[in-house]
Scaffold this active site. Structure first.
Site, PDB file in Angstrom:
ATOM      1  N   ARG A  86     -36.408 -39.283 -20.505  1.00 32.83           N
ATOM      2  CA  ARG A  86     -37.178 -38.343 -21.431  1.00 32.83           C
ATOM      3  C   ARG A  86     -38.137 -39.360 -22.232  1.00 32.83           C
ATOM      4  O   ARG A  86     -39.122 -38.993 -22.525  1.00 32.83           O
ATOM      5  CB  ARG A  86     -36.142 -37.903 -22.640  1.00 32.83           C
ATOM      6  CG  ARG A  86     -37.070 -36.809 -23.365  1.00 32.83           C
ATOM      7  CD  ARG A  86     -35.944 -35.771 -23.901  1.00 32.83           C
ATOM      8  NE  ARG A  86     -36.654 -34.985 -25.106  1.00 32.83           N
ATOM      9  CZ  ARG A  86     -36.474 -34.855 -26.010  1.00 32.83           C
ATOM     10  NH1 ARG A  86     -35.647 -36.166 -26.726  1.00 32.83           N
ATOM     11  NH2 ARG A  86     -37.080 -34.040 -26.945  1.00 32.83           N
ATOM     12  N   HIS A 112     -41.972 -38.817 -22.818  1.00 35.68           N
ATOM     13  CA  HIS A 112     -42.738 -38.797 -24.104  1.00 35.68           C
ATOM     14  C   HIS A 112     -43.835 -39.943 -24.195  1.00 35.68           C
ATOM     15  O   HIS A 112     -44.485 -39.834 -25.022  1.00 35.68           O
ATOM     16  CB  HIS A 112     -41.820 -38.866 -25.112  1.00 35.68           C
ATOM     17  CG  HIS A 112     -41.157 -37.507 -25.308  1.00 35.68           C
ATOM     18  ND1 HIS A 112     -41.075 -36.946 -26.490  1.00 35.68           N
ATOM     19  CD2 HIS A 112     -40.460 -36.415 -24.656  1.00 35.68           C
ATOM     20  CE1 HIS A 112     -40.385 -35.857 -26.504  1.00 35.68           C
ATOM     21  NE2 HIS A 112     -40.055 -35.654 -25.126  1.00 35.68           N
ATOM     22  N   ASN A 169     -40.404 -36.224 -31.287  1.00 41.08           N
ATOM     23  CA  ASN A 169     -39.447 -37.457 -31.115  1.00 41.08           C
ATOM     24  C   ASN A 169     -38.395 -37.954 -32.088  1.00 41.08           C
ATOM     25  O   ASN A 169     -37.413 -38.236 -31.719  1.00 41.08           O
ATOM     26  CB  ASN A 169     -40.436 -38.619 -31.014  1.00 41.08           C
ATOM     27  CG  ASN A 169     -41.565 -38.450 -29.898  1.00 41.08           C
ATOM     28  OD1 ASN A 169     -41.292 -37.935 -29.018  1.00 41.08           O
ATOM     29  ND2 ASN A 169     -42.638 -39.248 -30.051  1.00 41.08           N
ATOM     30  N   HIS A 214     -34.824 -31.168 -17.051  1.00 41.45           N
ATOM     31  CA  HIS A 214     -33.936 -30.293 -17.853  1.00 41.45           C
ATOM     32  C   HIS A 214     -32.634 -30.056 -17.183  1.00 41.45           C
ATOM     33  O   HIS A 214     -31.718 -29.376 -17.684  1.00 41.45           O
ATOM     34  CB  HIS A 214     -34.471 -29.225 -18.701  1.00 41.45           C
ATOM     35  CG  HIS A 214     -35.400 -29.467 -19.708  1.00 41.45           C
ATOM     36  ND1 HIS A 214     -36.365 -28.606 -20.364  1.00 41.45           N
ATOM     37  CD2 HIS A 214     -35.872 -30.683 -20.242  1.00 41.45           C
ATOM     38  CE1 HIS A 214     -37.289 -29.297 -21.019  1.00 41.45           C
ATOM     39  NE2 HIS A 214     -36.751 -30.426 -21.091  1.00 41.45           N
TER      40      HIS A 214
END
Length: 333
Positions: free
Chosen positions: A72, A76, A102, A201
């Site tokens: 992740r 991001h 975040n 996911h």
């Protein structure tokens, strides 16, 4: 046993790269043409990828959830892929760590710190933090049972960060299909890339606050055939706590620590945790078709996922003389 098999797969992958002549891969994003290489550190820091793999392997062994957390971080950091997500706030700018997508969400920074410290001791100011994130993401997927791929490297680290940019560019967990597609297309990724990358996911967890609308207004993202047993189980989990920012649920209840196509199987049966996941099968026929194809064919998902990861990893990186190679990923030199 699974970790050992994955490690052997990784060694074969690295060997294949080493035996291949240096090639440049040009990726065009909009009007921006960037140049990344597959073997930037082959001579300057040949131990870079083995060191990174060792740290990732150790971190996941101690806490399987860390695989999703490290993956992740790369997500991001892109769309930009410049290590900006790792910068702490300073007197001159507010970084991205406190941006709504975040805050109280991103984790694993200490693993990146340890990797960087180790690399600096053997290859000072050689391996960028942005490249570390890209390699760590691949290793996290591979060690969790997913596909491996050759990581393009040559990114340099940003000199600043933008809370506003992080807030505006990252999709929210309640996003519609139209919003998701627009967010990805804005940076040069397709609808198919979006659905494939959503498959990340298949590992990890999410806080109650990110999926509460699944049980507060189940019809909004569940469509006409809402899986009420699943929705009620979410409501029961989250109603037992007063703090929706700390209670978490597995994004994939069936195989929570394995990178596979179960995420898509869950969506077809109405068991997508995040609203932005479940809408992929209830709001748009074309995204539903992609979801169903991945649910039926895990190898197709793996192939599309790794190709989309390579595309995402080439979104607007700093190369050449731009930026710098940070000595500490949390601060500019």
């Amino acid at each position: 046993m699974g970790i050992t098999i994955c490690f052997m797969m990784f060694i074969k992958l690295v060997t294949a790269v080493a035996e291949t002549p240096t090639t440049l891969n040009k990726t065009c994003v909009g009007d921006i043409s960037v140049l990344l290489q597959f073997d930037v550190y082959q001579e300057s820091c040949p131990v870079a990828e083995p060191i990174i793999l060792s740290w990732v392997q150790s971190a996941i062994s101690e806490e399987p959830r860390m695989a999703a957390s490290l993956l992740r971080l790369h997500f991001h950091d892109c769309f930009g892929c410049d290590g900006s997500v790792l910068l702490d706030d300073t007197d001159n700018f507010v970084g991205e760590k406190t941006a709504p997508p975040n805050l109280n969400s991103l984790r694993g920074f200490e693993v990146i710190d340890a990797i960087k410290s180790d690399l600096e001791s053997v290859c000072p100011q050689t391996v960028s933090c942005a490249d570390i994130l890209a390699i760590v993401a691949r290793d996290s997927v591979l060690l969790s049972g997913g596909p491996g791929w050759e990581v393009q490297t040559g990114r340099r680290d940003s000199l600043t960060a933008s809370k506003a940019a992080a807030t505006n560019s990252l999709p929210a967990p309640n996003s519609s299909v139209a919003t998701l597609v627009a967010n990805f297309q804005n940076v040069g990724l397709t609808q198919n890339d979006m659905v494939a990358l959503s498959g990340a996911h298949t590992i990890g967890k999410a806080r109650c606050s990110t999926f509460s609308s699944r049980f507060l207004s189940p019809g909004s993202s569940g469509g006409p055939d809402v899986n009420m047993d699943f929705v009620q189980s979410l409501q029961q989990l989250c109603s037992g706590t007063s703090d929706s920012t700390t209670t978490v649920a597995h994004l994939d209840l069936v195989t929570p620590a394995t990178f596979d196509n179960q995420y898509y199987v869950n969506l077809v049966s109405g068991e997508g945790l995040l609203p932005s996941d479940q809408v992929l099968v209830v709001e748009d026929d074309s995204t539903r078709e992609i979801v169903e194809s991945y649910a039926e064919d895990p190898l197709l998902f793996f192939e599309d996922f790794k190709n989309s990861m390579i595309k995402m990893g080439a979104l607007g990186p700093l190369t050449g003389d731009s930026g710098e190679i940070r000595m500490n990923c949390r601060a500019v030199n």
